[in-house]
Design an enzyme around this catalytic site. Sequence first.
Site, short mmCIF file in Angstrom:
data_model
loop_
_atom_site.label_atom_id
_atom_site.label_comp_id
_atom_site.label_asym_id
_atom_site.label_seq_id
_atom_site.Cartn_x
_atom_site.Cartn_y
_atom_site.Cartn_z
N ILE A 70 2.14 5.67 -0.20
CA ILE A 70 1.17 4.76 -0.90
C ILE A 70 0.28 5.53 -2.11
O ILE A 70 -0.14 6.28 -1.69
CB ILE A 70 0.05 4.08 0.21
N CYS A 71 0.10 4.97 -3.14
CA CYS A 71 -0.72 5.37 -4.00
C CYS A 71 -1.88 4.54 -3.97
O CYS A 71 -2.17 3.27 -4.74
CB CYS A 71 -0.16 5.15 -5.49
N LEU A 72 -3.16 5.21 -3.20
CA LEU A 72 -4.46 4.52 -3.29
C LEU A 72 -5.32 5.51 -3.51
O LEU A 72 -5.46 6.47 -2.63
CB LEU A 72 -4.22 3.72 -1.77
N HIS A 92 2.02 -0.43 -5.98
CA HIS A 92 1.61 1.08 -5.67
C HIS A 92 2.07 1.57 -4.48
O HIS A 92 1.61 2.67 -4.09
CB HIS A 92 0.04 1.08 -5.57
#
Lengths: 152, 505
Positions: A90-92, A83
């Site tokens: 950041i893919c969060l 991610h």
Amino acid sequence: MFASKRLSKELLKLQDKLPPGITLVKADNFEEWQMDIRVMDDNPLYKDEVYRLKFSFSQSYPIEAPEVTFLRTPTTPIPWHPHVYSNGIICLDLLDRQGWSPVHNVESICVSLQSMLTSNTKKERPPGDENFVRYNTQRPRDISFVFHDNQV
Amino acid sequence: MSTMSSPEPIPPPNDRRSSRASSSAGLPVNNSLSVATEPSDLLVRRKSRLSKIPPDVHLLEYTSPPDSNLVCLICHSAFDRPVQLACQHYFCRECLVHALAAQHIEHKTCPTCRRSIDPEREPLPIPKIIETMLDELVVRCPNTKSGCDWVDQRANVHDHVMLYCEYTQVECPNHECRLAISQKDFHKGCLHYTVSCEHCHTAMMKRDLEVGCVVSVSSISCPHCAADLLRLDLKAHVKDICPKVVVPCQGAVVGCTLRAERTEVVEHERACPMATMAPHFREQQARIERSEARLEPLARKVGILEDGLSNITNMLYPANGDHSSFPVTNPLDPNNSDAFPPAPLMPTPDFRLPPASFPPVPPSNDQSQTPFTNPTQPPFDSQVHHLLTLHDTLRDEVSRIANALTDVEGRTNMMILNENQRVKDEMLHTNAAINSMRMQLHWLMSATLQQRNSAASRATGGSTSASGSGSGTQGASSSLGARGSGTLHAPIRRLSDSTRQDVKL
């Protein structure tokens, strides 16, 4: 004013005491801070490495989420994670508009990222990383990620 | 606090009282969403013109860090008017409003636990004890940086800032001016005009001039003696110390005309008689001034006292020379010799004229004579003293009169008693005389009766035949005479004869 007041309180607390593996690198103003995180257990992917995080706060922090990306420097690479794009984005869901809550703070974000890395075992980038890195001109907060992985 | 016009999504806090009132009733989330819409810059400006800006509780500085249980997770400061969600999570009212405003319009969740919120029911009011604990937190005045050292419970900070704090920023008294100024400088008028600093000649606002500039502490050399000193001290140096500056002789006040450099003047002053005398002259001058200054209030006081005295005098003696209106008439007053006979007792001094303060009035029969001195010339050292003297004299006079009265009374009593005794004696004598006269009369009467009876019995005895023409009375008297003729031939003197008394008298 709201943001700087809250950030000054957070900064005081960070300078006082920090969880293990998290260090404050730079906090010269109330717009951009830098933090270093380390993964504390023996995960071979991240062992003995330090990653630098860049926090960008808007005037509406903490109502609005800060923009958090990994920062590549001579000493700190971008960690491998399905991610985390190779440009540091950041893919969060925690950092997205939907997942963000004003009760989070810099410290809790760092701890969340620590645990996100700890639990990962795959040394890979998100799908379409190359294209995204090459063509993305949006700021991380404006990207609408689709959160599909519930294990993080 | 001063940059209210900077673009920020969080509006300035509303009036604390009104929002507190609505918070206790529970705040519908839908309504509160409108609060988050940014008010126009103009509106904020106009609002702040009208009143001071109330203190922002989020920006308060606490003397000790508040208990972590009393800290809002959103703003990380002690709760300001907290509210509660059904999941038992607490937030400042405004923090929650802002946090929920950023969420999806249909689906609101608790910022802490993401439990969905029922906007009809929540937020809930909080227990009173939490409000009390928050009110008791000790804070510093928000204007601490400006110089206010107020420290007190948080509940009082609003009143302090809005009413009492001298360092609260208010709108400049000049309506054209839009800048803020401290409450304590408000009466000085608008200080927001540009002046030039006398040290560095940079333009700065009058308000900031008091603080001074950086140049004022830089060093400079004296233009007269070339000594190095701080720019701040230059004026004092030239005025009092610098040996090269041209100054007049100390004796200038008395007439010395010398003007020269300070060193020369010092030499000159040793010989100059005027300079020697100057301090004494100055001292005398100062003393005279002090005395005059002291004299002035005294003169005013005397004037006031005189006024009061003449008022009292007028009250006591409404018309000068009118004896009838005199409150206490003294029969012994020589001035009243017309109305009363001359005093038989010791002559008393006129109590209206205390000898110490009044010129003596010669006794005279002139009724129009004024018993009082000229009112334009106040004769008294002290009003009170005069009144006391007057009072004492009056009291003496009264006691003297009282003594005389008892004396006279005693004498009169004695005289009346003596007179009574004499009259009694005389009456006794008279009584006795009357008695003796009565007895004389009695004896004479009985003697006459005796004689007449004996004459009658002699006549009846001489004519043997009693005439039938003898009257009844004659018969009665003859029988009486017949009876007595046998016993009494000669009248016998008796002191008392009860049987005859009623006949005789």
